[in-house]
Design a protein around this motif. Structure first.
Motif, PDB file in Angstrom:
ATOM      1  N   PHE A  98       0.817  -1.212   0.000  1.00 16.67           N
ATOM      2  CA  PHE A  98       0.000   0.000   0.000  1.00 16.67           C
ATOM      3  C   PHE A  98       0.856   1.271   0.000  1.00 16.67           C
ATOM      4  O   PHE A  98       0.535   2.238  -0.682  1.00 16.67           O
ATOM      5  CB  PHE A  98      -0.974   0.019   1.181  1.00 16.67           C
ATOM      6  N   LYS A  99       1.946   1.265   0.772  1.00 16.24           N
ATOM      7  CA  LYS A  99       2.840   2.436   0.792  1.00 16.24           C
ATOM      8  C   LYS A  99       3.421   2.690  -0.595  1.00 16.24           C
ATOM      9  O   LYS A  99       3.466   3.830  -1.059  1.00 16.24           O
ATOM     10  CB  LYS A  99       3.981   2.238   1.793  1.00 16.24           C
ATOM     11  N   ASN A 157       0.518   4.076  -2.735  1.00 20.27           N
ATOM     12  CA  ASN A 157       0.131   5.433  -2.332  1.00 20.27           C
ATOM     13  C   ASN A 157       1.185   6.475  -2.698  1.00 20.27           C
ATOM     14  O   ASN A 157       0.848   7.612  -3.034  1.00 20.27           O
ATOM     15  CB  ASN A 157      -0.158   5.500  -0.829  1.00 20.27           C
ATOM     16  N   ASN A 158       2.456   6.097  -2.620  1.00 23.11           N
ATOM     17  CA  ASN A 158       3.553   7.021  -2.921  1.00 23.11           C
ATOM     18  C   ASN A 158       4.084   6.877  -4.348  1.00 23.11           C
ATOM     19  O   ASN A 158       5.082   7.505  -4.693  1.00 23.11           O
ATOM     20  CB  ASN A 158       4.688   6.831  -1.915  1.00 23.11           C
ATOM     21  N   GLU A 182      -6.628   3.845  -9.374  1.00 24.40           N
ATOM     22  CA  GLU A 182      -7.144   3.450  -8.072  1.00 24.40           C
ATOM     23  C   GLU A 182      -6.959   1.959  -7.883  1.00 24.40           C
ATOM     24  O   GLU A 182      -6.991   1.192  -8.837  1.00 24.40           O
ATOM     25  CB  GLU A 182      -8.617   3.843  -7.903  1.00 24.40           C
TER      26      GLU A 182
END
Length: 185
Positions: free
Chosen positions: A99-100, A103-104, A117
């Motif tokens: 997820f990191k 997201n980044n 998304e």
């Protein structure tokens, strides 16, 4: 005409009255979530101090709990991705690094822009990858474009190598979905 339907969500014994229109609207919900939807609508109506469920109550429940997941015409330019990960590793890894990285926009997600998304994050279902085909089929209904094979599946020096990675990749690609090896490594 109102129909009496039992209140079965554990907040006291009682009957809720459902209008015919409300029941017809409830029937539009997929069967596997209908009882959950019924409970949520009845809970909201009871909270309002009423005992009759109307069509508008069912529509409001749909707006509150489901509409965010439905397709919208403005979503056409969005890339939709999912991550499949090792079932065994999922017992000790909550997916934070995947997820990191997403997201980044790092590592295997670095080439995505803002119009992306993540619509799915699931395990393979155990050796043989038995869950992958079924879940990819579900995600295709939401316009899935890309599946990332998580780093735990693609690295053979940090984890045991996935013995079924080639079959899993072929299964996904056979459905017309692009496959990317890796997430955060």
């Amino acid at each position: 005409m109102a129909v009496l339907v039992s209140n079965d969500f554990g907040e006291g014994v009682g009957l809720m009255q459902w209008t015919e229109e409300a029941l017809q609207e409830l029937e539009k919900a997929p069967g596997f979530i209908r009882s959950m939807a019924k409970k949520a609508v009845e809970k909201a109506v009871k909270k309002d101090g009423r005992q009759e469920v109307t069509r508008d109550d069912v529509i409001a429940g749909r707006e509150n709990y489901i509409s965010f997941a439905e397709k919208k015409s403005s979503d056409k330019n969005i890339t939709r991705i999912a991550v499949v990960r090792c079932d065994t590793v999922s017992e000790v890894c909550p997916g934070i690094a995947c997820f990191k990285a997403f997201n980044n926009r790092r590592q295997q997600f670095k080439d995505y822009g803002d119009n992306v998304e993540m619509i799915g994050f699931f395990t393979c279902g155990g050796c043989s990858g038995r869950r992958v085909s079924r879940l990819v089929d579900k995600l295709l209904k939401y316009d899935l474009d890309v599946v990332h094979l998580s780093s735990c599946m693609t690295l053979d020096d940090d984890y045991l190598p996935c013995p079924h990675i080639d079959e899993i990749r072929k299964t996904i690609e056979s459905k017309g979905v692009k496959v990317v090896a890796g997430t955060h490594h």
